[in-house]
Design a protein around this motif. Structure first.
Motif, PDB file in Angstrom:
ATOM      1  N   LYS A  12       1.610  -5.696   6.445  1.00  0.00           N
ATOM      2  CA  LYS A  12       3.070  -5.779   6.547  1.00  0.00           C
ATOM      3  C   LYS A  12       3.722  -5.504   5.204  1.00  0.00           C
ATOM      4  CE  LYS A  12       3.170  -9.063  10.418  1.00  0.00           C
ATOM      5  NZ  LYS A  12       3.582 -10.425  10.863  1.00  0.00           N
ATOM      6  N   VAL A  13       3.141  -6.055   4.161  1.00  0.00           N
ATOM      7  CA  VAL A  13       3.654  -5.817   2.813  1.00  0.00           C
ATOM      8  C   VAL A  13       3.492  -4.342   2.429  1.00  0.00           C
ATOM      9  CG1 VAL A  13       3.347  -6.370   0.359  1.00  0.00           C
ATOM     10  CG2 VAL A  13       3.269  -8.196   2.058  1.00  0.00           C
ATOM     11  N   VAL A  14       2.351  -3.755   2.784  1.00  0.00           N
ATOM     12  CA  VAL A  14       2.093  -2.352   2.470  1.00  0.00           C
ATOM     13  C   VAL A  14       3.189  -1.450   3.030  1.00  0.00           C
ATOM     14  CG1 VAL A  14       0.548  -0.396   2.930  1.00  0.00           C
ATOM     15  CG2 VAL A  14      -0.410  -2.608   2.259  1.00  0.00           C
ATOM     16  N   LEU A  15       3.565  -1.667   4.279  1.00  0.00           N
ATOM     17  CA  LEU A  15       4.580  -0.815   4.911  1.00  0.00           C
ATOM     18  C   LEU A  15       5.982  -1.099   4.370  1.00  0.00           C
ATOM     19  CD1 LEU A  15       3.352  -0.855   8.629  1.00  0.00           C
ATOM     20  CD2 LEU A  15       3.174   1.016   6.975  1.00  0.00           C
ATOM     21  N   LYS A  16       6.301  -2.379   4.173  1.00  0.00           N
ATOM     22  CA  LYS A  16       7.647  -2.740   3.729  1.00  0.00           C
ATOM     23  C   LYS A  16       7.959  -2.243   2.319  1.00  0.00           C
ATOM     24  CE  LYS A  16       8.149  -6.935   6.564  1.00  0.00           C
ATOM     25  NZ  LYS A  16       8.191  -8.421   6.530  1.00  0.00           N
ATOM     26  N   ILE A  17       6.933  -2.149   1.468  1.00  0.00           N
ATOM     27  CA  ILE A  17       7.177  -1.687   0.102  1.00  0.00           C
ATOM     28  C   ILE A  17       6.760  -0.227  -0.093  1.00  0.00           C
ATOM     29  CG2 ILE A  17       4.940  -2.374  -0.882  1.00  0.00           C
ATOM     30  CD1 ILE A  17       6.477  -3.355  -3.346  1.00  0.00           C
ATOM     31  N   GLY A  18       5.778   0.242   0.673  1.00  0.00           N
ATOM     32  CA  GLY A  18       5.238   1.579   0.467  1.00  0.00           C
ATOM     33  C   GLY A  18       6.175   2.701   0.866  1.00  0.00           C
ATOM     34  N   VAL A  19       6.852   2.561   2.013  1.00  0.00           N
ATOM     35  CA  VAL A  19       7.759   3.622   2.480  1.00  0.00           C
ATOM     36  C   VAL A  19       8.957   3.776   1.544  1.00  0.00           C
ATOM     37  CG1 VAL A  19       9.248   4.370   4.359  1.00  0.00           C
ATOM     38  CG2 VAL A  19       6.986   3.396   4.875  1.00  0.00           C
ATOM     39  N   PRO A  20       9.682   2.694   1.174  1.00  0.00           N
ATOM     40  CA  PRO A  20      10.752   2.845   0.181  1.00  0.00           C
ATOM     41  C   PRO A  20      10.222   3.348  -1.162  1.00  0.00           C
ATOM     42  CG  PRO A  20      10.925   0.734   1.289  1.00  0.00           C
ATOM     43  CD  PRO A  20       9.608   1.312   1.679  1.00  0.00           C
ATOM     44  N   GLY A  21       9.005   2.934  -1.511  1.00  0.00           N
ATOM     45  CA  GLY A  21       8.402   3.391  -2.761  1.00  0.00           C
ATOM     46  C   GLY A  21       8.194   4.893  -2.772  1.00  0.00           C
TER      47      GLY A  21
ATOM     48  N   ILE B 288      -2.605  -7.690  -5.238  1.00  0.00           N
ATOM     49  CA  ILE B 288      -3.235  -6.534  -5.889  1.00  0.00           C
ATOM     50  C   ILE B 288      -3.720  -5.522  -4.851  1.00  0.00           C
ATOM     51  CG2 ILE B 288      -5.249  -5.830  -7.254  1.00  0.00           C
ATOM     52  CD1 ILE B 288      -4.887  -8.560  -8.751  1.00  0.00           C
ATOM     53  N   GLY B 289      -4.378  -5.994  -3.802  1.00  0.00           N
ATOM     54  CA  GLY B 289      -4.871  -5.099  -2.770  1.00  0.00           C
ATOM     55  C   GLY B 289      -3.758  -4.377  -2.031  1.00  0.00           C
ATOM     56  N   SER B 290      -2.661  -5.080  -1.741  1.00  0.00           N
ATOM     57  CA  SER B 290      -1.542  -4.467  -1.019  1.00  0.00           C
ATOM     58  C   SER B 290      -0.804  -3.447  -1.885  1.00  0.00           C
ATOM     59  CB  SER B 290      -0.570  -5.554  -0.544  1.00  0.00           C
ATOM     60  OG  SER B 290      -1.227  -6.476   0.313  1.00  0.00           O
ATOM     61  N   ILE B 291      -0.619  -3.768  -3.170  1.00  0.00           N
ATOM     62  CA  ILE B 291       0.032  -2.830  -4.082  1.00  0.00           C
ATOM     63  C   ILE B 291      -0.820  -1.573  -4.258  1.00  0.00           C
ATOM     64  CG2 ILE B 291       0.565  -2.455  -6.531  1.00  0.00           C
ATOM     65  CD1 ILE B 291       2.822  -3.809  -5.146  1.00  0.00           C
ATOM     66  N   ASP B 292      -2.123  -1.744  -4.432  1.00  0.00           N
ATOM     67  CA  ASP B 292      -3.012  -0.588  -4.588  1.00  0.00           C
ATOM     68  C   ASP B 292      -3.028   0.282  -3.330  1.00  0.00           C
ATOM     69  OD1 ASP B 292      -3.667  -1.277  -7.132  1.00  0.00           O
ATOM     70  OD2 ASP B 292      -5.815  -1.479  -6.798  1.00  0.00           O
ATOM     71  N   THR B 293      -3.018  -0.351  -2.168  1.00  0.00           N
ATOM     72  CA  THR B 293      -3.056   0.403  -0.910  1.00  0.00           C
ATOM     73  C   THR B 293      -1.756   1.160  -0.665  1.00  0.00           C
ATOM     74  OG1 THR B 293      -4.572  -1.248   0.018  1.00  0.00           O
ATOM     75  CG2 THR B 293      -3.460   0.212   1.572  1.00  0.00           C
ATOM     76  N   SER B 294      -0.622   0.501  -0.896  1.00  0.00           N
ATOM     77  CA  SER B 294       0.683   1.155  -0.679  1.00  0.00           C
ATOM     78  C   SER B 294       0.916   2.289  -1.666  1.00  0.00           C
ATOM     79  CB  SER B 294       1.813   0.128  -0.788  1.00  0.00           C
ATOM     80  OG  SER B 294       1.813  -0.498  -2.053  1.00  0.00           O
ATOM     81  N   GLU B 295       0.212   2.275  -2.797  1.00  0.00           N
ATOM     82  CA  GLU B 295       0.385   3.333  -3.799  1.00  0.00           C
ATOM     83  C   GLU B 295      -0.076   4.692  -3.276  1.00  0.00           C
ATOM     84  OE1 GLU B 295      -0.195   3.815  -8.632  1.00  0.00           O
ATOM     85  OE2 GLU B 295      -1.419   2.372  -7.524  1.00  0.00           O
ATOM     86  N   PHE B 296      -0.882   4.705  -2.227  1.00  0.00           N
ATOM     87  CA  PHE B 296      -1.290   5.977  -1.612  1.00  0.00           C
ATOM     88  C   PHE B 296      -0.059   6.756  -1.142  1.00  0.00           C
ATOM     89  CE2 PHE B 296      -2.558   8.168   2.418  1.00  0.00           C
ATOM     90  CZ  PHE B 296      -3.335   9.160   1.838  1.00  0.00           C
TER      91      PHE B 296
END
Length: 313
Positions: free
Chosen positions: A71-80, A175-183
Motif C-alpha cells: 500500500k505504501v509502495v503504490l501511494k508514494i511510488g506513483v506520485p514519485g 526501507i523495503g517499501s522505499i526501495d521497491t517504489s523506486e522502480f
C-alpha cells in the motif's frame, strides 16, 4: 576497462548501502560520476537507467524477506514517478556550468540531512502500526521524485527519513517499501532524461557496469537490512556525500576557494566525520545493551511469575 570495473564496484557498494539503509544509491553513484567529470544530467540519467534493474532486483529481494508494504509502495511510488519525470526534464534543460554546482548543493544538503539525522537521532517506534495516509505520502512522493532526478539521488534521503520520523512503519518495511517504489521513479526519470537529452550523452557501458554491481548487491542488502545498524551506516554515507560535494562546490566558479581554504575545510570535515562515526557506534552499542537489559528483566519477571503460580495453587 579499469573504469568499468571501478563503476561496477561503486554500484555494488552503493546498492549495499541503499538496500540496507533505504537511501544513497543514486546520491553516492552520481556524486562519484560527477567527481570524474561526467555531465550532471548525463550522470543522473546513467544512474537512473541502471536503477531500473537494481531497484527491480532489490524490490523482489525485499519482498522475499517480508520487508515490503505494498500500500505504501503504490501511494508514494506513483506520485514519485510524476515528480521524477518533471525533475528529469528540468535538469536536461540546464547548462553544465549551471547544473554542476546546483547539483552539488542539492547533494550536499541531502548528505547533511542523512549525516545529522542518523548520527544524532534514533528511530521513533511509538506509533508503529498506524496507517500512513495518502495525503502525507503523495506530496512526499512528488517532492522526493523531483529531488531524486535533479540531484541524481534523493528518493531515499527524502522519503526514508520522513516515513521513519512518522513512527508508523517499522524500519525494515520502510526501507523495503522505499526501495521497491523506486522502480517506478527510476523508469519515469529515465524516460524524462531520454526525452530531454536523447542517447548521445549517455554511456551505456557505464550503465551496465553500475547495473551489474547493483544487481549482485541487491539480495545481500535485503538480507543485511535486519543486521546493520542504520545509525552507523547513515553517518558513514552522509560523510562521504558531504566531503565529495564540498570538494565540487569549493572548486566551482561559484566559490573558487584557494588551496589553503579547501584543505582547511576538508580537515574539519574529516575530524567531524570521524567523531560522528565513533559517537554513532557508541550510541548503537549503548542502545543495544539497554534493549538487552530490558529483555532480560522481562524474562526474569516472567520466570518469577511462573515459579509463583504453583505456590498460589
Amino acid at each position: 576497462m579499469r573504469k568499468l570495473i571501478l563503476l561496477a564496484l561503486v554500484g555494488l557498494g552503493a546498492q549495499l548501502v541503499d538496500g540496507s539503509l533505504g537511501m544513497a544509491y543514486g546520491v553516492t553513484s552520481t556524486t562519484l560520476l560527477l567527481a570524474i567529470g561526467t555531465n550532471p544530467a548525463a550522470a543522473s540519467a546513467t544512474v537512473h537507467l541502471a536503477e531500473i534493474g537494481t531497484t527491480l532486483v532489490s524490490g523482489l529481494s525485499h519482498w522475499k524477506f517480508g520487508n515490503v508494504d505494498w500500500k505504501v509502495v503504490l501511494k508514494i511510488g506513483v506520485p514519485g514517478a510524476v515528480g521524477a519525470f518533471a525533475g528529469a526534464t528540468f535538469l536536461s534543460g540546464l547548462s553544465t556550468e549551471t547544473a554542476a554546482p546546483l547539483m552539488a548543493v542539492i547533494l550536499l544538503a541531502l548528505g547533511l540531512y542523512v549525516f545529522i539525522r542518523f548520527t544524532t537521532m534514533g528511530l521513533p517506534k511509538g506509533r508503529l502500526g498506524l496507517p500512513l495516509r495518502k495525503r502525507f505520502l503523495a506530496p512526499l512522493g512528488v517532492v522526493a521524485g523531483f529531488v531524486d532526478s535533479t540531484g541524481g539521488g534523493g528518493w531515499g534521503p527524502v522519503g526514508t527519513p520522513a516515513i521513519l520520523a512518522s513512527g508508523r512503519l517499522e524500519p525494515r518495511k520502510t526501507i523495503g517499501s522505499i526501495d521497491t517504489s523506486e522502480f517506478l521513479v527510476a523508469i519515469a526519470a529515465s524516460l524524462g532524461f531520454l526525452f530531454g537529452l536523447g542517447t548521445e550523452n549517455i554511456n551505456f557501458a557505464w550503465v551496465v557496469a553500475l547495473l551489474i554491481g547493483g544487481v549482485i548487491a541487491a539480495p545481500i542488502a535485503a538480507w543485511l537490512v535486519r543486521h546493520i545498524p542504520p545509525r552507523v551506516l547513515g553517518a558513514a554515507v552522509g560523510g562521504v556525500i558531504i566531503l565529495t560535494n564540498s570538494r565540487t562546490l569549493l572548486r566551482s566558479d561559484w566559490i573558487d576557494a584557494s588551496d589553503g581554504v579547501r584543505y582547511s575545510i576538508y580537515a574539519v570535515i574529516y575530524a567531524v566525520w570521524a567523531a560522528a562515526l565513533v559517537y554513532s557506534f557508541r550510541e548503537h552499542r549503548k542502545n543495544a545493551a539497554e534493549e538487552r537489559r530490558i529483555l532480560e528483566e522481562a524474562d526474569a519477571r516472567a520466570a518469577a511469575d511462573d515459579r509463583r503460580e504453583p505456590e498460589l495453587a
